[in-house]
Design an enzyme around this catalytic site. Structure first.
Site, mmCIF file in Angstrom:
data_model
loop_
_atom_site.group_PDB
_atom_site.id
_atom_site.type_symbol
_atom_site.label_atom_id
_atom_site.label_comp_id
_atom_site.label_asym_id
_atom_site.label_seq_id
_atom_site.Cartn_x
_atom_site.Cartn_y
_atom_site.Cartn_z
ATOM 1 N N ASP A 263 -21.235 -6.728 -1.870
ATOM 2 C CA ASP A 263 -20.517 -7.660 -0.879
ATOM 3 C C ASP A 263 -19.778 -7.009 0.347
ATOM 4 O O ASP A 263 -19.387 -5.966 0.031
ATOM 5 C CB ASP A 263 -19.914 -8.906 -1.345
ATOM 6 C CG ASP A 263 -19.914 -10.056 -0.377
ATOM 7 O OD1 ASP A 263 -19.836 -11.182 -1.255
ATOM 8 O OD2 ASP A 263 -20.240 -9.934 0.843
HETATM 9 C C1 GLC Z 1 -19.976 -12.350 2.959
HETATM 10 C C2 GLC Z 1 -20.304 -13.204 1.806
HETATM 11 C C3 GLC Z 1 -21.711 -12.924 1.449
HETATM 12 C C4 GLC Z 1 -22.601 -12.558 2.571
HETATM 13 C C5 GLC Z 1 -22.133 -11.087 2.878
HETATM 14 C C6 GLC Z 1 -22.869 -10.919 4.282
HETATM 15 O O1 GLC Z 1 -18.418 -11.854 2.830
HETATM 16 O O2 GLC Z 1 -19.471 -12.955 0.762
HETATM 17 O O3 GLC Z 1 -22.060 -14.271 0.860
HETATM 18 O O4 GLC Z 1 -23.917 -12.558 2.334
HETATM 19 O O5 GLC Z 1 -20.524 -11.219 3.560
HETATM 20 O O6 GLC Z 1 -22.655 -11.863 5.366
#
Ligand code: GLC
Length: 741
Positions: A263
């Site tokens: 993430d």
């Molecule tokens: C965010 C979220 C995740 C998302 C990612 C990309 O922090 O936790 O769900 O897909 O970043 O945007």
């Protein structure tokens, strides 16, 4: 490209290039209009690093991505194409109900169709991967990301997550209009302590395996090409460093051989967890855990070379990860067609087309959950009603999408409640006068939210708005209140210590109620809220969640009675925040309470009955159904799986209009070598019946539905007494006994 050719390309890559393929950066580095889904200020990347980057997130647009692809490929030593990834969570430009609302549809076919629609729009805009489905089990409504989950039941989440994967990916992600799906957040993110986002997660292996993992596994078995690690520690190890979770469970047990992406900066953030002293150490932990792509941090690109030189990281780990990334690019067909489906013609053809809008509206209607309807307050009786007052901050706003949508112009494309109602009254020649009043701000003080917007509050203006609304209510036959949690109060980083509607909105409801008690209240929200007072002051209460582009049209068709609300709750609604976490499939205790406060020395609270205001699966339409008893064709189910049982129930529409019912089947394994939940959802079927019509609904029960991790952590079913319940919601006691032998 054939595998052989891909292997030749791979063998020709330098270590630098291989590590570059493992780095994903935000589109904002290439396009100042691109949205960011996390902090950017820390991210100081060099041009050399940028030249070998493997994928880009959070930017879209056919012509824009073609241009970025050309520029990037020109700089790549081997001209390897980028993968473009984006959070397409509940629609790309045609926005449909947020996932918790999709959970309330109990409709996997709808979930698949919506995902397919979103894929068609996103692919036309040049996107290759969506960071969806999010199938985190959620049990604590204080956690803002309940909005992004399909709810508190892992079986329902698995059925819907798998359907979304099928919708996004189709049978081949190379196909036009298809995206690769990324299941997230692995694992257990929804179990964050006290609902605090990013906080630690402590789960017993039993709870992890029996409740939190199944939906990820179902989505992976449906063919998801990517999995995303979660921010949280799971039992004291951050997911992105959790070798047991990622290699033993995900890769070996679930047989996932796709791309594992971190993430947003989750690898770098392991330094904050104090599990790594520096980013290089964090990168070493992550590559050993098998994380292939590092999203938005530079631990790999700045640390892996050194770690390999020092013999601390086996270069084979980089090879494995880079190979999986190249395989994904090849499966997407990017080596032959780096633009894939990017096409401004298709953008114009598909985005917000009538077919997509129609589906979004249908999904919204199927997601609305009617929880109370005293004196048939809904639908609005068009004969006896001369004037309605539509009141609340949700009357005018177009912000009904949820925080994971990046639509271009919602004020132009989203149908607000007022727009929908005015259009309906006009087009249907409804002889009802409608007045509209916002009545309140969304917040009780000026509130800067994570989208950078400060939402206003002004005491004098608040009082003025309430007076204006009360004036309208006084002369109305019926009031339609449109209140709830603001769209920016739900989603990532929006944990709330009190799951309430703002004091100003509640004051508005009270003041309106003083002059007119014929109130139907629509509650817009991304999570369960405290609704005891709203329920008391309303004749009807309907959860409309965050319904998307067609909000006003869907609400109009339901409140005026063309359609009935068809949803059932995907999460329990407690009386009080203090009861969280809440979920229907609890365990028995040694001191059960009887749902009153008249007992002592029992499980529960001394200041709140230990019951839900509204239970999982609850909801009604505009007719009534009666359930017959549950009949079984056999009462002995064999643990060797050699037979099945069929449980049937006859249901009848005893109301005076056609309607639908989501018949729910729960199983209860009464005894076990470890305690067992009071009941678990194991099936559901939607029936639509005319008045007076009956239908027999049957469910096949097989031994696998009763498997769990026993005292020895073996995944088995154990002989013993069981019950099957078939009813209207998770509180149903309409059941029959059978035995597992
Ligand atoms: C965010 C979220 C995740 C998302 C990612 C990309 O922090 O936790 O769900 O897909 O970043 O945007």
């Amino acid at each position: 490209m054939t595998n052989e050719k891909l292997r030749e390309l791979f063998n020709d890559l330098s270590l630098d290039e291989k590590i570059g393929q493992l780095l994903q950066v935000a589109g904002a580095l290439y396009d100042e209009d691109a949205l960011t889904t996390g902090a950017m200020d820390y991210f100081k990347i060099t041009n050399e690093e940028l030249d070998t980057v493997g994928s880009i997130l959070s930017v879209s647009g056919a012509e824009k991505l073609k241009k970025i692809q050309d520029e990037c490929m020109a700089k790549q030593p081997h001209h390897i194409p980028q993968i473009f990834m984006l959070d397409i969570i509940n629609g790309f430009e045609t926005i449909y109900p947020v996932p918790i609302a999709q959970g309330a549809t109990f409709d996997p076919d709808m979930a698949e169709r919506l995902a397919s629609m979103a894929a068609r729009e996103g692919a036309a805009a040049g996107v290759h991967v969506t960071f969806s489905p999010m199938v985190d089990l959620v049990r604590d409504a204080r956690w803002g990301r309940c909005m992004e989950s399909t709810g508190e039941d892992s079986y329902l989440n698995g059925v819907l997550g798998a359907a979304m994967v099928r919708g996004y990916q189709g049978s081949d992600i190379k196909e036009k209009g298809k995206l690769a799906a990324c299941v997230k957040h692995f694992a257990g993110y929804g179990g964050a302590e006290a609902g605090r986002d990013y906080d630690n997660v402590e789960l017993s292996e039993h709870t992890l395996r029996d409740e939190f993992l199944p939906a990820y596994e179902a989505s992976i078995k449906a063919g998801a090409k990517l999995v995303m690690t979660s921010f949280n520690t799971l039992n004291r190890v951050p997911s992105s460093a959790n070798k047991w979770l990622m290699r033993n469970v995900l890769r070996d047990e679930m047989e996932f051989d796709g791309v594992l992406i971190s993430d947003y900066a989750a690898i770098k953030e392991m330094v904050n967890h104090n599990i790594a002293r520096n980013e290089a150490e964090a990168g070493g932990l992550a590559i050993k855990a098998g994380v292939d792509i590092e999203m938005m941090s530079l631990c790999y690109s700045r640390g892996l070379q050194e770690l390999i030189k020092e013999g601390k990281v086996d270069p084979k780990l980089v090879d494995e990860s880079c190979w999986r990334v190249l395989v994904l690019k090849n499966e997407l067909g990017l080596f032959e067609n780096p633009y894939k489906d990017a096409s401004s013609e298709d953008e114009a053809k598909y985005i917000l087309c009538d077919e997509h809008r129609k589906l979004a509206k249908e999904a919204a209607i199927k997601s609305f959950v009617l929880l109370k309807n005293e004196d048939n307050a809904l639908p609005i009786d068009q004969k006896s009603t001369k004037k309605i007052a539509v009141i609340g901050p949700y009357v005018e706003t177009h912000d009904v999408y949820g925080s994971w949508t990046f639509p271009s112009k919602p004020e132009e494309t989203c149908v607000s409640l007022r727009q929908g109602i005015e259009k309906y009254v006009d087009s249907h020649k409804v002889n009802i006068t409608c007045s509209f009043a916002e009545g309140s701000f969304f917040y009780d003080r000026p509130s800067k939210m994570k989208n950078g917007v400060t939402y206003p509050y002004n005491e004098a203006k608040q009082a003025e708005m309430i007076e204006a609304a009360v004036k309208e209510a006084k002369t109305a036959d019926k009031v339609v209140m449109c209140i709830g949690e603001h769209a920016q109060q739900t989603g990532e980083a929006t944990s709330r210590a009190e799951i309430t509607i703002s004091k100003g909105q509640l004051e508005l409801l009270r003041r309106v109620h003083e002059v007119n008690d014929n109130i139907v209240t629509l509650v817009f929200t991304g999570r369960p809220l405290e609704l005891e007072e709203v329920t008391k002051l309303s004749k009807a209460v309907m959860i409309t969640w965050l319904p998307g582009t067609e909000a006003g049209n869907a609400v109009s068709e339901v409140i005026f009675g063309d359609r009935e609300p068809e949803g059932r709750l995907s999460m329990s609604f407690p009386y009080k925040t203090g009861q969280e976490p809440c979920y229907y499939n609890r365990f028995r205790t040694g001191r059960p309470n009887n749902g009153t406060l008249e007992q002592f020395y029992v499980n529960g609270y001394i200041d709140q009955i230990d019951r839900m205001l509204y239970v999982f699966g609850d909801g009604k339409g505009y007719t009534e159904f009666e359930y017959g008893e549950v009949l079984l064709d056999n009462t002995k189910l064999k643990t060797d799986g050699s037979n099945t049982l069929t449980a049937s129930v006859t249901i009848k529409n005893v109301g005076n209009r056609k309607g639908s019912e989501i018949v729910q089947m729960y199983l209860s394994d009464l005894y076990g070598s470890v305690v067992r939940p009071v009941k678990s959802l194991r099936g559901f079927k939607k029936v639509t019946l005319n008045p007076g019509e009956c239908e027999t609904v049957s469910f096949a029960i097989d031994e696998s539905m009763l498997r769990f991790h026993d005292i020895n952590m073996e995944y088995v079913s154990e002989p013993g007494e069981c019950k099957v319940y078939i009813g209207h919601n998770s509180d149903t006691e309409n059941g029959a006994d059978f035995e597992l032998i």
